[in-house]
Design a protein around this motif. Structure first.
Motif, PDB file in Angstrom:
ATOM      1  N   SER A 139       0.872  -1.280   0.030  1.00  0.00           N
ATOM      2  CA  SER A 139       0.042  -0.030   0.077  1.00  0.00           C
ATOM      3  C   SER A 139       0.848   1.250   0.075  1.00  0.00           C
ATOM      4  O   SER A 139       2.005   1.328   0.573  1.00  0.00           O
ATOM      5  N   PHE A 140       0.480   2.459  -0.724  1.00  0.00           N
ATOM      6  CA  PHE A 140       1.026   3.505  -0.419  1.00  0.00           C
ATOM      7  C   PHE A 140       0.034   4.857  -0.483  1.00  0.00           C
ATOM      8  O   PHE A 140      -1.220   4.650  -1.036  1.00  0.00           O
ATOM      9  N   SER A 141       0.519   5.861   0.005  1.00  0.00           N
ATOM     10  CA  SER A 141       0.174   6.983   0.362  1.00  0.00           C
ATOM     11  C   SER A 141       0.963   8.073   0.107  1.00  0.00           C
ATOM     12  O   SER A 141       2.001   8.376   0.571  1.00  0.00           O
ATOM     13  N   LEU A 142       0.913   8.661  -1.171  1.00  0.00           N
ATOM     14  CA  LEU A 142       1.953   9.606  -1.680  1.00  0.00           C
ATOM     15  C   LEU A 142       1.181  11.001  -2.234  1.00  0.00           C
ATOM     16  O   LEU A 142       0.139  10.852  -2.620  1.00  0.00           O
ATOM     17  N   THR A 143       2.117  11.840  -2.154  1.00  0.00           N
ATOM     18  CA  THR A 143       1.752  12.963  -3.020  1.00  0.00           C
ATOM     19  C   THR A 143       2.876  13.703  -3.443  1.00  0.00           C
ATOM     20  O   THR A 143       3.895  13.114  -3.731  1.00  0.00           O
ATOM     21  N   ARG A 144       2.519  14.639  -4.394  1.00  0.00           N
ATOM     22  CA  ARG A 144       3.688  15.222  -5.296  1.00  0.00           C
ATOM     23  C   ARG A 144       3.530  16.680  -5.040  1.00  0.00           C
ATOM     24  O   ARG A 144       2.480  17.279  -5.014  1.00  0.00           O
ATOM     25  N   LYS A 145       4.723  17.319  -4.456  1.00  0.00           N
ATOM     26  CA  LYS A 145       4.806  18.665  -4.121  1.00  0.00           C
ATOM     27  C   LYS A 145       4.231  19.271  -5.505  1.00  0.00           C
ATOM     28  O   LYS A 145       4.488  19.364  -6.652  1.00  0.00           O
ATOM     29  N   GLY A 146       3.584  20.428  -5.119  1.00  0.00           N
ATOM     30  CA  GLY A 146       2.979  21.319  -5.972  1.00  0.00           C
ATOM     31  C   GLY A 146       1.554  20.721  -6.443  1.00  0.00           C
ATOM     32  O   GLY A 146       0.584  21.411  -7.139  1.00  0.00           O
ATOM     33  N   LEU A 147       1.148  19.390  -6.218  1.00  0.00           N
ATOM     34  CA  LEU A 147      -0.257  18.991  -6.380  1.00  0.00           C
ATOM     35  C   LEU A 147      -0.990  18.732  -5.323  1.00  0.00           C
ATOM     36  O   LEU A 147      -2.136  18.085  -5.494  1.00  0.00           O
ATOM     37  N   GLU A 148      -0.339  19.072  -4.156  1.00  0.00           N
ATOM     38  CA  GLU A 148      -1.065  18.876  -2.614  1.00  0.00           C
ATOM     39  C   GLU A 148      -2.489  19.266  -2.902  1.00  0.00           C
ATOM     40  O   GLU A 148      -2.478  20.444  -3.356  1.00  0.00           O
ATOM     41  N   GLY A 149      -3.571  18.606  -2.460  1.00  0.00           N
ATOM     42  CA  GLY A 149      -4.905  19.195  -2.466  1.00  0.00           C
ATOM     43  C   GLY A 149      -5.751  19.060  -3.778  1.00  0.00           C
ATOM     44  O   GLY A 149      -6.652  19.552  -3.968  1.00  0.00           O
ATOM     45  N   ASP A 150      -5.018  18.560  -4.874  1.00  0.00           N
ATOM     46  CA  ASP A 150      -5.513  18.345  -6.064  1.00  0.00           C
ATOM     47  C   ASP A 150      -5.502  16.984  -6.496  1.00  0.00           C
ATOM     48  O   ASP A 150      -4.842  16.470  -7.218  1.00  0.00           O
ATOM     49  N   PRO A 151      -6.751  16.070  -6.031  1.00  0.00           N
ATOM     50  CA  PRO A 151      -6.750  14.619  -6.049  1.00  0.00           C
ATOM     51  C   PRO A 151      -6.573  14.200  -7.554  1.00  0.00           C
ATOM     52  O   PRO A 151      -6.137  13.285  -7.652  1.00  0.00           O
ATOM     53  N   GLU A 152      -7.355  14.947  -8.518  1.00  0.00           N
ATOM     54  CA  GLU A 152      -7.048  14.708 -10.081  1.00  0.00           C
ATOM     55  C   GLU A 152      -5.683  14.706 -10.597  1.00  0.00           C
ATOM     56  O   GLU A 152      -5.253  13.807 -11.099  1.00  0.00           O
ATOM     57  N   ALA A 153      -5.104  15.850 -10.038  1.00  0.00           N
ATOM     58  CA  ALA A 153      -3.621  15.969 -10.711  1.00  0.00           C
ATOM     59  C   ALA A 153      -2.903  14.926  -9.964  1.00  0.00           C
ATOM     60  O   ALA A 153      -1.913  14.232 -10.704  1.00  0.00           O
ATOM     61  N   GLU A 154      -2.885  14.533  -8.891  1.00  0.00           N
ATOM     62  CA  GLU A 154      -2.104  13.513  -8.054  1.00  0.00           C
ATOM     63  C   GLU A 154      -2.410  12.097  -9.082  1.00  0.00           C
ATOM     64  O   GLU A 154      -1.512  11.186  -9.186  1.00  0.00           O
ATOM     65  N   LYS A 155      -3.595  11.787  -8.867  1.00  0.00           N
ATOM     66  CA  LYS A 155      -4.179  10.383  -9.685  1.00  0.00           C
ATOM     67  C   LYS A 155      -3.491  10.484 -11.054  1.00  0.00           C
ATOM     68  O   LYS A 155      -2.858   9.400 -11.455  1.00  0.00           O
ATOM     69  N   LYS A 156      -3.443  11.383 -11.829  1.00  0.00           N
ATOM     70  CA  LYS A 156      -2.851  11.428 -13.072  1.00  0.00           C
ATOM     71  C   LYS A 156      -1.331  11.538 -13.184  1.00  0.00           C
ATOM     72  O   LYS A 156      -1.033  10.655 -14.065  1.00  0.00           O
ATOM     73  N   HIS A 157      -0.727  11.999 -11.976  1.00  0.00           N
ATOM     74  CA  HIS A 157       0.902  11.779 -11.875  1.00  0.00           C
ATOM     75  C   HIS A 157       1.189  10.357 -11.411  1.00  0.00           C
ATOM     76  O   HIS A 157       2.177   9.717 -11.995  1.00  0.00           O
ATOM     77  N   PHE A 158       0.288   9.724 -10.417  1.00  0.00           N
ATOM     78  CA  PHE A 158       0.888   8.405  -9.819  1.00  0.00           C
ATOM     79  C   PHE A 158      -0.089   7.243 -10.703  1.00  0.00           C
ATOM     80  O   PHE A 158       0.788   6.323 -10.660  1.00  0.00           O
ATOM     81  N   ALA A 159      -0.956   7.344 -11.100  1.00  0.00           N
ATOM     82  CA  ALA A 159      -1.652   6.321 -11.912  1.00  0.00           C
ATOM     83  C   ALA A 159      -0.810   5.633 -12.746  1.00  0.00           C
ATOM     84  O   ALA A 159      -0.489   4.009 -12.778  1.00  0.00           O
ATOM     85  N   PRO A 160       0.244   6.089 -13.735  1.00  0.00           N
ATOM     86  CA  PRO A 160       0.990   5.419 -14.468  1.00  0.00           C
ATOM     87  C   PRO A 160       2.058   4.566 -13.675  1.00  0.00           C
ATOM     88  O   PRO A 160       2.541   3.751 -14.443  1.00  0.00           O
ATOM     89  N   MET A 161       2.427   4.962 -12.531  1.00  0.00           N
ATOM     90  CA  MET A 161       3.632   4.228 -11.716  1.00  0.00           C
ATOM     91  C   MET A 161       3.037   2.994 -10.731  1.00  0.00           C
ATOM     92  O   MET A 161       3.659   2.342 -10.561  1.00  0.00           O
ATOM     93  N   GLU A 162       1.587   2.870 -10.900  1.00  0.00           N
ATOM     94  CA  GLU A 162       1.100   1.750 -10.437  1.00  0.00           C
ATOM     95  C   GLU A 162       1.620   0.395 -10.750  1.00  0.00           C
ATOM     96  O   GLU A 162       1.836  -0.329  -9.856  1.00  0.00           O
ATOM     97  N   ARG A 163       1.516   0.261 -11.705  1.00  0.00           N
ATOM     98  CA  ARG A 163       2.191  -1.092 -12.569  1.00  0.00           C
ATOM     99  C   ARG A 163       3.556  -1.294 -12.000  1.00  0.00           C
ATOM    100  O   ARG A 163       3.747  -2.210 -11.608  1.00  0.00           O
ATOM    101  N   MET A 164       4.531  -0.156 -12.049  1.00  0.00           N
ATOM    102  CA  MET A 164       5.888  -0.332 -11.501  1.00  0.00           C
ATOM    103  C   MET A 164       5.845  -0.505 -10.207  1.00  0.00           C
ATOM    104  O   MET A 164       6.502  -1.681  -9.660  1.00  0.00           O
ATOM    105  N   TYR A 165       5.108  -0.072  -9.230  1.00  0.00           N
ATOM    106  CA  TYR A 165       4.967  -0.514  -7.758  1.00  0.00           C
ATOM    107  C   TYR A 165       4.582  -2.146  -7.515  1.00  0.00           C
ATOM    108  O   TYR A 165       5.262  -2.770  -6.847  1.00  0.00           O
ATOM    109  N   PHE A 166       3.448  -2.488  -8.221  1.00  0.00           N
ATOM    110  CA  PHE A 166       3.034  -3.754  -8.311  1.00  0.00           C
ATOM    111  C   PHE A 166       3.802  -4.666  -8.952  1.00  0.00           C
ATOM    112  O   PHE A 166       4.139  -5.962  -8.410  1.00  0.00           O
TER     113      PHE A 166
END
Length: 157
Positions: free
Chosen positions: A107-134
């Motif tokens: 499990s992970f809980s991550l944010t990207r500096k500059g995107l805090e408080g913008d769930p859609e922007a964070e999702k767009k940033h981190f979603a492509p990385m899900e495969r890498m983590y799994f």
């Protein structure tokens, strides 16, 4: 904060059966040197360690990060991002399903500096990385299976 969690069975039909101890040893190896397990990681250097923890500098893609890794023996490894542009926490936890079979939860809980408080922007940033983590979880279990199979093949009969 972008959050994701997935639980996978440790033992699969046709594969060497892994014990909690086997998987724990693999998680500790991965914490000390994740390069064989995470292809996108370009650097993993332990810079300090103590009883039950270590501090490491990693380069994930082009992103330099520092993680404090805490070990809860036979239960959980916690990766706390303490510096870099992607603060947060990643956990690898050993458990059991309803049938008593060994599981590994990532499990992970991550944010990207500059995107805090913008769930859609964070999702767009981190979603492509899900495969890498799994994939890192799958490659860790595969490496542990290889290690256990080699040990068993060398054991006297």
């Amino acid at each position: 904060m972008y959050q994701l969690s997935r639980t996978v069975p440790v033992n699969e039909p046709g594969q060497p059966v892994l014990t909690r101890h086997d998987v724990w040893n693999g998680l500790v190896m991965k914490a000390n040197n994740a390069l064989p397990y995470v292809p996108q990681m370009k650097k993993c250097e332990v810079i300090e360690h103590g009883s039950g923890w270590l501090l490491r500098d990693i380069l994930l893609g082009d992103e330099p990060l520092r993680e404090r890794v805490t070990f809860e023996p036979q239960e959980r490894v916690i990766f706390e991002r303490v510096s870099g542009n992607e603060p947060g926490r990643i956990e690898n936890s050993l458990g059991e399903d309803a049938q008593g079979q060994l599981t590994l939860t990532f499990s992970f809980s991550l944010t990207r500096k500059g995107l805090e408080g913008d769930p859609e922007a964070e999702k767009k940033h981190f979603a492509p990385m899900e495969r890498m983590y799994f994939n890192a979880v799958a490659s860790t279990l595969a490496a542990v299976r290889r290690m256990v199979a080699e040990q068993r093949s060398r054991a006297p009969t």
